[in-house]
Scaffold this active site. Structure first.
Site, PDB file in Angstrom:
ATOM      1  CD  GLU A 159      -4.688   8.233  -2.081  1.00  0.00           C
ATOM      2  OE1 GLU A 159      -4.524   9.097  -2.613  1.00  0.00           O
ATOM      3  OE2 GLU A 159      -3.735   7.662  -0.967  1.00  0.00           O
ATOM      4  CG  ASN A 200      -5.629   3.554   3.798  1.00  0.00           C
ATOM      5  OD1 ASN A 200      -4.846   3.481   4.698  1.00  0.00           O
ATOM      6  ND2 ASN A 200      -5.102   3.279   2.598  1.00  0.00           N
ATOM      7  CG  HIS A 236       2.786   6.845   1.543  1.00  0.00           C
ATOM      8  ND1 HIS A 236       3.846   5.840   1.062  1.00  0.00           N
ATOM      9  CD2 HIS A 236       1.684   6.441   1.784  1.00  0.00           C
ATOM     10  CE1 HIS A 236       3.050   4.877   1.135  1.00  0.00           C
ATOM     11  NE2 HIS A 236       1.260   4.820   0.563  1.00  0.00           N
ATOM     12  CD  GLU A 265      -1.076   3.109   1.596  1.00  0.00           C
ATOM     13  OE1 GLU A 265      -0.787   4.368   0.775  1.00  0.00           O
ATOM     14  OE2 GLU A 265      -2.109   2.474   0.899  1.00  0.00           O
ATOM     15  CG  ASP A 267       7.022   4.382   1.458  1.00  0.00           C
ATOM     16  OD1 ASP A 267       5.705   5.031   2.564  1.00  0.00           O
ATOM     17  OD2 ASP A 267       6.322   3.641   0.484  1.00  0.00           O
TER      18      ASP A 267
END
Ligand code: G3I
Length: 346
Positions: A159, A200, A236, A265, A267
């Site tokens: 990030e 990432n 996300h 990641e 979701d």
């Protein structure tokens, strides 16, 4: 026993034995797991996990059987691994490593340099550039050395950019300037040249200012000979913000730079309550995301950010939202799970 009755009894026994022997051939074959299905496409399908969940036997059974890869959700972060300066603690991470090894799972290392979940000793004082550089190098190299040969990827820097593609003003950026990213990659590579080193981030699913910033940075790092080998797209998503229709094109443009891509990641949350309609849309989105990875040769795998709504991070951060994962809170597969299976050929 008269001969005839003896023969009848004998033939009954033979039939019974034959029936038993034949049973496995006629039994329903065990459905293949997500891990097995993904492997046929030369990809992994994984799930993040976290240590508090290790007391939940039913949860662990599925984690260990259905998924071919895992990522510790918190256990490898700086506040956990170096809680005091120079004092390292890999106990929590080792719990995940032991489980992964016992279940033949690949492990992604997450994460070495991040602005979040840093220990107080690091954030509660100021550092000169030389001091912070030494602290950062020691943290990265000690952790990478500890897990050397046991993790397939490292999320070396997590990030690093803002939404508009400018650098995030983290402690590391403010003190060391943008060069901290190349340094971090070089220091990690020096210790474990076989782990693939990733940058990432979230909100980089489609083409836009933030993913453009990564594209330019990775291009420059490659030109400078810096060992960057992967781009991690966290994934996300939220139903209310729409599906990133160009996710495949975005993955492909990173692949074209010569790095691999991973969905790290995934979701897909929704405003609660979950309705059959919302769950159906979610299922389509999961399928489309996985399809994008399958379409890009250098997309190496997909990780969901834990697999059950029972342990999702979403409700605590986005009150009123949730139901983001392929299994519900009772560990029952949702439409999303079935949609993923279908895309993988199950
Ligand atoms: O460790 C403390 C514990 O001592 C305390 O009792 C408890 C009380 O709330 O909190 C515990 O810390 C929590 C920590 O997870 C460990 O469980 C924090 O409150 C909680 O905020 C923290 O959340 C994690 C979050 O990162 C922090 O930013 C989530 O579990 C984790 O899934 C999430 O993961 C991040 C990725 O690393 C990077 N990308 C985004 C993703 C979602 O935020």
């Amino acid at each position: 026993m008269p001969v005839s009755r003896h023969l009848i009894a004998l033939s009954a026994a033979v039939c019974l034995a034959a029936g038993l022997a034949a049973a496995p051939a006629t039994a329903e074959p065990r459905p293949r797991t997500l891990a097995e299905l993904a492997k046929k496409h030369h990809k992994y399908f994984g799930s993040a996990t976290d240590n508090p969940e290790f007391t939940d036997a039913a949860y662990l059974k599925l984690l260990g059987s259905e998924f071919g890869q895992t990522t510790p959700g918190n256990a490898m972060k700086w506040e956990t691994t170096e809680p005091r300066r120079g004092v390292f603690d890999f106990t929590a991470a080792e719990e995940v490593m032991t489980f992964a090894k016992a279940h033949h799972q690949k492990v992604r290392g997450h994460t070495l340099v991040w602005h979040n979940q840093l220990p107080a000793w690091l954030t509660e004082r100021s550092w000169t550039a030389d001091e912070l550089r030494a602290v950062l190098k020691n943290h990265i190299q000690t952790e990478v050395r500890h897990f050397k040969g046991r993790v397939i990827h490292w999320d070396v820097v997590n990030e690093a950019f803002n939404e508009d593609g400018t650098y995030r003003e983290s402690l590391f950026y403010k003190t060391l300037g943008p060069g901290y990213i190349a340094d971090a990659l070089r220091w990690a590579h020096e210790i474990d040249p076989h782990a693939k080193l990733y940058l990432n981030d979230y909100n980089v699913d489609g083409i836009g200012p933030k993913s453009d910033a990564y594209h330019s940075l990775i291009k420059q790092l490659k030109a400078d000979g810096v060992p960057v080998e992967g781009f991690g797209i966290q994934g996300h998503l939220a139903l209310q913000y729409g599906f990133p229709a160009d996710v495949r094109q975005n993955m492909q443009r990173f692949a074209d730079l010569g790095v691999e891509v991973a969905v790290t990641e995934l979701d897909i949350r929704m405003p609660l309550p979950a309705t059959p309609e919302k769950l159906a849309t979610q299922a389509t989105w999961y399928a489309d995301y996985v399809k994008a990875c399958l379409a890009v040769e250098k997309c190496v795998g997909v990780t969901v950010w834990d697999y059950t709504d029972k342990y999702s991070w979403i409700p605590s951060v986005f009150p009123g939202e949730g139901a983001a994962l392929p299994y519900d809170e009772n560990l029952t597969p949702k439409p999303a799970y079935h949609a993923i299976r279908k895309v993988l050929g199950g």
